[in-house]
Enzyme design. Structure first.
Site, PDB file in Angstrom:
ATOM      1  N   LEU A 222      41.392  -5.205  18.430  1.00 54.00           N
ATOM      2  CA  LEU A 222      42.006  -4.358  19.454  1.00 54.00           C
ATOM      3  C   LEU A 222      43.028  -5.176  20.247  1.00 54.00           C
ATOM      4  CD1 LEU A 222      38.750  -2.591  20.667  1.00 54.00           C
ATOM      5  CD2 LEU A 222      40.632  -1.496  19.414  1.00 54.00           C
TER       6      LEU A 222
ATOM      7  N   ASN B   6      30.401  -4.730  21.112  1.00 50.89           N
ATOM      8  CA  ASN B   6      30.519  -4.912  19.660  1.00 50.89           C
ATOM      9  C   ASN B   6      29.216  -5.502  19.135  1.00 50.89           C
ATOM     10  OD1 ASN B   6      31.763  -5.124  17.051  1.00 50.89           O
ATOM     11  ND2 ASN B   6      32.110  -7.310  17.436  1.00 50.89           N
TER      12      ASN B   6
ATOM     13  N   HIS C 187      27.990  -8.070  16.092  1.00 52.55           N
ATOM     14  CA  HIS C 187      28.539  -9.055  15.166  1.00 52.55           C
ATOM     15  C   HIS C 187      27.388  -9.697  14.392  1.00 52.55           C
ATOM     16  CE1 HIS C 187      31.428 -11.912  13.607  1.00 52.55           C
ATOM     17  NE2 HIS C 187      30.563 -12.877  13.863  1.00 52.55           N
TER      18      HIS C 187
ATOM     19  N   SER D 163      24.426 -10.452  17.057  1.00 56.05           N
ATOM     20  CA  SER D 163      24.677 -10.498  18.502  1.00 56.05           C
ATOM     21  C   SER D 163      25.375  -9.222  18.940  1.00 56.05           C
ATOM     22  CB  SER D 163      25.605 -11.671  18.847  1.00 56.05           C
ATOM     23  OG  SER D 163      25.129 -12.890  18.320  1.00 56.05           O
TER      24      SER D 163
ATOM     25  N   THR E  50      36.295  -8.818  24.549  1.00 58.65           N
ATOM     26  CA  THR E  50      37.438  -9.304  25.323  1.00 58.65           C
ATOM     27  C   THR E  50      38.602  -9.462  24.342  1.00 58.65           C
ATOM     28  OG1 THR E  50      36.775 -11.595  24.935  1.00 58.65           O
ATOM     29  CG2 THR E  50      35.957 -10.551  26.952  1.00 58.65           C
TER      30      THR E  50
ATOM     31  N   GLU F 264      39.806 -12.022  23.105  1.00 58.46           N
ATOM     32  CA  GLU F 264      39.575 -13.053  22.105  1.00 58.46           C
ATOM     33  C   GLU F 264      38.479 -12.595  21.135  1.00 58.46           C
ATOM     34  OE1 GLU F 264      38.301 -17.677  22.126  1.00 58.46           O
ATOM     35  OE2 GLU F 264      38.880 -16.827  24.048  1.00 58.46           O
TER      36      GLU F 264
ATOM     37  N   ASP G  35      35.365 -11.921  19.103  1.00 57.92           N
ATOM     38  CA  ASP G  35      33.939 -12.269  19.116  1.00 57.92           C
ATOM     39  C   ASP G  35      33.576 -13.300  20.178  1.00 57.92           C
ATOM     40  OD1 ASP G  35      33.659 -10.527  16.947  1.00 57.92           O
ATOM     41  OD2 ASP G  35      33.978 -12.119  15.478  1.00 57.92           O
TER      42      ASP G  35
HETATM   43  C1  GAR Z   1      27.663  -4.829  10.219  1.00 55.08           C
HETATM   44  O1  GAR Z   1      26.909  -5.850   9.622  1.00 55.08           O
HETATM   45  C2  GAR Z   1      28.382  -5.341  11.447  1.00 55.08           C
HETATM   46  O2  GAR Z   1      27.639  -6.279  12.182  1.00 55.08           O
HETATM   47  C3  GAR Z   1      29.577  -6.004  10.826  1.00 55.08           C
HETATM   48  O3  GAR Z   1      29.965  -5.163   9.769  1.00 55.08           O
HETATM   49  C4  GAR Z   1      28.834  -4.435   9.305  1.00 55.08           C
HETATM   50  C5  GAR Z   1      29.159  -2.981   9.424  1.00 55.08           C
HETATM   51  O4  GAR Z   1      28.171  -2.203   8.803  1.00 55.08           O
HETATM   52  N1  GAR Z   1      30.621  -6.171  11.779  1.00 55.08           N
HETATM   53  C6  GAR Z   1      31.522  -7.132  11.723  1.00 55.08           C
HETATM   54  O5  GAR Z   1      31.554  -7.982  10.853  1.00 55.08           O
HETATM   55  C7  GAR Z   1      32.529  -7.112  12.857  1.00 55.08           C
HETATM   56  N2  GAR Z   1      33.408  -8.211  12.757  1.00 55.08           N
HETATM   57  P1  GAR Z   1      28.007  -0.685   9.195  1.00 55.08           P
HETATM   58  O6  GAR Z   1      29.383  -0.020   8.998  1.00 55.08           O
HETATM   59  O7  GAR Z   1      27.016  -0.147   8.207  1.00 55.08           O
HETATM   60  O8  GAR Z   1      27.534  -0.595  10.600  1.00 55.08           O
END
Ligand code: GAR
Length: 209
Positions: A92, A106, A108, A135, A140, A142, A144
């Site tokens: 974003l 979010n 992660h 997590s 923000t 930046e 993650d």
């Molecule tokens: C999840 O594991 C989430 O934590 C990760 O993508 C997957 C989405 O799965 N997110 C990231 O990596 C964000 N940078 P989902 O569409 O089934 O929720």
């Protein structure tokens, strides 16, 4: 109940966990909109089937500001008060984050501050970590890097593949996200608005149920 907007890019299993959690009568949030940058995202079809309002906007062929303005307008039109990113695989802009400051969360798939960005599970295995996890954090500018609100851990097994580890972590994601989001919404509602404003974490004033 606070109106939640969820941004997804694909499968949407974390979004589904939030939609299901919101069905509980004592859940402090309701899902007002599921929006995606990928019109073909499997999660969008699932949400629509569940009777949740959906919105799709591809960023292709337009400036990023225009794309984000359309997402922002859809969220506002749905009355959204806070946003949960759930597998939303796009960064974003600072302007968007500023507009929703303190109101974007979010999830992660790593124990932040370890392994920001992509390929978190392969990196945890490569580093021979004994423990991995996920997590929930404030978003923000930046990537993650915002305040971590909650984490869950899982063991890394000998011989784990990234896929096997991802599946083990995902189970915990689905439990962690609804719990931390509910806690976050409750803590905002309990905080006197003046104080909330002074730390720039303002949500619109709670409505009477
Ligand atoms: C999840 O594991 C989430 O934590 C990760 O993508 C997957 C989405 O799965 N997110 C990231 O990596 C964000 N940078 P989902 O569409 O089934 O929720």
């Amino acid at each position: 109940r606070r109106k939640l907007g969820i941004l997804i890019s694909g499968r949407g299993s974390n979004m589904a966990a939030l939609v299901e959690a919101a069905r509980a009568p004592d859940c402090p949030f309701e899902v007002a909109l599921v929006a995606s940058d990928k019109p073909e995202a499997a999660g969008l079809a699932w949400a629509a089937e569940q009777g949740v309002a959906t919105f799709a906007q591809s960023p292709k062929g337009m400036p990023k500001a225009e794309y984000e303005a359309r997402i922002d307008a859809a969220l506002r039109n749905a009355g959204v008060e806070l946003i949960a990113l759930a597998g939303y695989m796009r960064l974003l802009s600072p302007a968007f984050v500023e507009r929703w400051a303190g109101r974007i969360l979010n999830i992660h798939p790593s124990l932040l501050p370890k392994y920001k960005g992509l390929d978190t599970h392969a990196r945890a295995i490569e580093a021979r970590d004994a423990v991995a996890g996920c997590s929930v954090h404030l978003v923000t500018e930046e990537l993650d890097a915002g305040t971590v609100l909650g984490q869950a851990e899982v063991p890394v097994h000998l011989g784990d593949t990234a896929e096997a580890l991802a599946a083990r972590v995902l189970v915990e994601e689905h439990r962690l996200y609804p719990r931390i989001l509910a806690e976050f919404v409750r803590s905002m509602a309990d905080t006197p608005l003046a104080r909330v404003r002074s730390v720039a974490l303002a949500l619109p004033e709670a409505e009477e149920e």
